[in-house]
Enzyme design. Structure first.
Site, PDB file in Angstrom:
ATOM      1  CB  SER A 173      -0.880   0.012   1.249  1.00  0.00           C
ATOM      2  OG  SER A 173      -1.539   1.251   1.372  1.00  0.00           O
ATOM      3  CE1 TYR A 228      -4.090  -2.051   5.191  1.00  0.00           C
ATOM      4  CE2 TYR A 228      -3.354   0.123   4.491  1.00  0.00           C
ATOM      5  CZ  TYR A 228      -3.831  -1.133   4.179  1.00  0.00           C
ATOM      6  OH  TYR A 228      -4.046  -1.485   2.869  1.00  0.00           O
ATOM      7  CE  LYS A 260      -1.529  -3.786   3.299  1.00  0.00           C
ATOM      8  NZ  LYS A 260      -1.651  -5.031   2.535  1.00  0.00           N
TER       9      LYS A 260
HETATM   10  N1  LIG Z   1      -8.654  -0.483  -0.925  1.00  0.00           N
HETATM   11  C1  LIG Z   1      -7.599   0.273  -0.701  1.00  0.00           C
HETATM   12  O1  LIG Z   1      -7.698   1.493  -0.559  1.00  0.00           O
HETATM   13  C2  LIG Z   1      -6.229  -0.359  -0.664  1.00  0.00           C
HETATM   14  C3  LIG Z   1      -5.128   0.474  -0.889  1.00  0.00           C
HETATM   15  C4  LIG Z   1      -3.857  -0.097  -0.838  1.00  0.00           C
HETATM   16  C5  LIG Z   1      -3.693  -1.447  -0.598  1.00  0.00           C
HETATM   17  N2  LIG Z   1      -4.797  -2.208  -0.381  1.00  0.00           N
HETATM   18  C6  LIG Z   1      -4.558  -3.635  -0.120  1.00  0.00           C
HETATM   19  O2  LIG Z   1      -5.162  -4.379  -1.150  1.00  0.00           O
HETATM   20  C7  LIG Z   1      -5.415  -5.701  -0.685  1.00  0.00           C
HETATM   21  C8  LIG Z   1      -6.817  -6.107  -1.085  1.00  0.00           C
HETATM   22  O3  LIG Z   1      -7.740  -5.294  -0.370  1.00  0.00           O
HETATM   23  P1  LIG Z   1      -9.085  -4.725  -0.991  1.00  0.00           P
HETATM   24  O4  LIG Z   1      -8.955  -3.256  -1.044  1.00  0.00           O
HETATM   25  O5  LIG Z   1      -9.435  -5.453  -2.229  1.00  0.00           O
HETATM   26  O6  LIG Z   1     -10.095  -5.028   0.204  1.00  0.00           O
HETATM   27  P2  LIG Z   1     -11.278  -6.098   0.319  1.00  0.00           P
HETATM   28  O7  LIG Z   1     -11.711  -6.020   1.736  1.00  0.00           O
HETATM   29  O8  LIG Z   1     -12.288  -5.853  -0.736  1.00  0.00           O
HETATM   30  O9  LIG Z   1     -10.562  -7.487   0.015  1.00  0.00           O
HETATM   31  C9  LIG Z   1      -9.727  -8.119   0.946  1.00  0.00           C
HETATM   32  C10 LIG Z   1      -9.957  -9.616   0.832  1.00  0.00           C
HETATM   33  O10 LIG Z   1      -9.075 -10.291   1.724  1.00  0.00           O
HETATM   34  C11 LIG Z   1      -9.809 -11.347   2.352  1.00  0.00           C
HETATM   35  N3  LIG Z   1      -9.194 -11.707   3.616  1.00  0.00           N
HETATM   36  C12 LIG Z   1      -9.165 -11.003   4.772  1.00  0.00           C
HETATM   37  N4  LIG Z   1      -8.542 -11.689   5.734  1.00  0.00           N
HETATM   38  C13 LIG Z   1      -8.144 -12.865   5.172  1.00  0.00           C
HETATM   39  C14 LIG Z   1      -7.459 -14.000   5.669  1.00  0.00           C
HETATM   40  N5  LIG Z   1      -7.055 -14.054   6.954  1.00  0.00           N
HETATM   41  N6  LIG Z   1      -7.216 -15.034   4.822  1.00  0.00           N
HETATM   42  C15 LIG Z   1      -7.638 -14.991   3.529  1.00  0.00           C
HETATM   43  N7  LIG Z   1      -8.321 -13.953   3.020  1.00  0.00           N
HETATM   44  C16 LIG Z   1      -8.563 -12.894   3.830  1.00  0.00           C
HETATM   45  C17 LIG Z   1     -11.195 -10.753   2.541  1.00  0.00           C
HETATM   46  O11 LIG Z   1     -12.182 -11.762   2.773  1.00  0.00           O
HETATM   47  C18 LIG Z   1     -11.377 -10.009   1.240  1.00  0.00           C
HETATM   48  O12 LIG Z   1     -11.955 -10.846   0.254  1.00  0.00           O
HETATM   49  C19 LIG Z   1      -5.186  -5.666   0.827  1.00  0.00           C
HETATM   50  O13 LIG Z   1      -3.921  -6.232   1.121  1.00  0.00           O
HETATM   51  C20 LIG Z   1      -5.185  -4.189   1.144  1.00  0.00           C
HETATM   52  O14 LIG Z   1      -4.443  -3.898   2.293  1.00  0.00           O
HETATM   53  C21 LIG Z   1      -6.058  -1.717  -0.424  1.00  0.00           C
END
Ligand SMILES: NC(=O)c1ccc[n+]([C@@H]2O[C@H](COP(=O)([O-])OP(=O)(O)OC[C@H]3O[C@@H](n4cnc5c(N)ncnc54)[C@H](O)[C@@H]3O)[C@@H](O)[C@H]2O)c1
Length: 274
Positions: free
Chosen positions: A143, A156, A160
């Site tokens: 992130s 968080y 990251k």
């Molecule tokens: N959305 C944002 O703004 C953003 C920005 C930067 C990075 N990210 C990163 O992107 C990645 C995906 O997140 P997203 O935004 O799609 O969110 P999201 O909540 O839509 O998806 C996250 C997924 O991870 C799964 N998950 C959670 N805990 C888990 C576990 N213990 N084992 C297996 N699966 C698990 C959830 O069920 C979900 O399907 C994450 O690592 C998040 O930190 C997100």
């Protein structure tokens, strides 16, 4: 929205995506399938996993990435069903939901470190030996919060920045085994992980990335040569490797620069394989 696909041919490369049930992971499963991969959708949420697997013509696997055994089980499942593994996207993640003010909520602390850090280290450990057979690639969803101070969400940010540090530190060792690893560092993306903050961000009309845009950037990173990079992605700009400032070099007492050669374990040899 994920794209709908039929199962690619039996010789197609195999990609495993953790956190594939929703958001960025779900979008990436669709894109990987469209690019000709057989996809293993891994998530802790069984219904979402099944839905995404169906829509991308992949196979579902329910797992909690915070558990080392379940990481090995997801790789074993990919091998059992498809016989190989070429790409591992370690994308599962959670927000800490911990406000910046103290005291620390120990349960939340353990949970966010368990998923975002343990899940990454265990995922690499489980997938790398198999990826090594095929010159495979690992992509970690880190992130922007890991590159700059995310003052609203320090826990968080801790996870990251650890993810980025680990990717950069382990890249040379994995490269000796023919495996590349890179991190993608997106800014705010319109997914469920934003929680209540999403409403505030939208209210300010701050431009959010879409999961599709992040998935497209992930494919760019996966298809670009190189390892140990942290690629940034923010709305309105193309994805690119982040330029880290070089570390200060250590000086000897005489003012010359000290040289340090890291001790990397040797690459495994053929005779090591039982
Ligand atoms: N959305 C944002 O703004 C953003 C920005 C930067 C990075 N990210 C990163 O992107 C990645 C995906 O997140 P997203 O935004 O799609 O969110 P999201 O909540 O839509 O998806 C996250 C997924 O991870 C799964 N998950 C959670 N805990 C888990 C576990 N213990 N084992 C297996 N699966 C698990 C959830 O069920 C979900 O399907 C994450 O690592 C998040 O930190 C997100």
């Amino acid at each position: 929205m994920t794209e709908t696909h039929s199962q690619p041919a039996g010789t197609a490369p195999v990609a495993l995506v953790t956190g594939g049930g929703n958001g960025i992971g779900a979008a990436l499963c669709g894109k990987l399938a469209a690019a000709g991969h057989r996809v293993v959708v891994v998530d802790i949420d069984p219904e979402a996993t099944a839905m995404v697997a169906e829509s991308c013509g992949g196979i579902p696997f329910e797992a909690d990435v915070a558990d080392p055994k379940q990481n090995h089980a997801m790789v074993a499942h990919a091998l059992e069903r498809f016989g190989r593994l070429d790409v591992a996207v370690l994308n599962a993640g959670v927000s800490s939901d911990q406000p910046p003010d103290l005291p620390l909520d120990l349960d939340r602390y353990r949970r966010v470190l368990g998923v975002n850090i343990d899940g990454l280290a265990f995922g690499i450990d489980a997938a790398a030996p198999e990826l090594a057979h095929h010159g495979g690639r690992i992509l970690v969803t880190a992130s922007l919060a890991g590159l700059g101070p995310d003052q609203a969400n320090p826990l968080y940010a801790l996870t990251k920045s650890a993810a980025i540090g680990y990717v950069r530190a382990i890249a040379a060792s994995l490269e000796q085994r023919g495996v590349s690893i890179n991190a993608l560092c997106p800014g705010f993306t319109d997914t469920a992980i934003l929680g209540i903050a999403g409403r505030l961000i939208r209210k300010q009309r701050f431009p959010l990335l879409t999961p599709d845009e992040v998935a497209a950037a992930a494919l760019t990173v996966l298809t670009t040569p190189g390892t140990g990079e942290a690629w940034t992605l923010v709305a309105g700009r193309p994805t690119q490797p982040f330029a880290f400032t070089p570390l200060p070099t250590t000086l000897m007492p005489d003012g010359t620069e000290a040289r340090f050669r890291p001790f990397l374990s040797r690459a495994p040899k053929k005779e090591d394989t039982p």
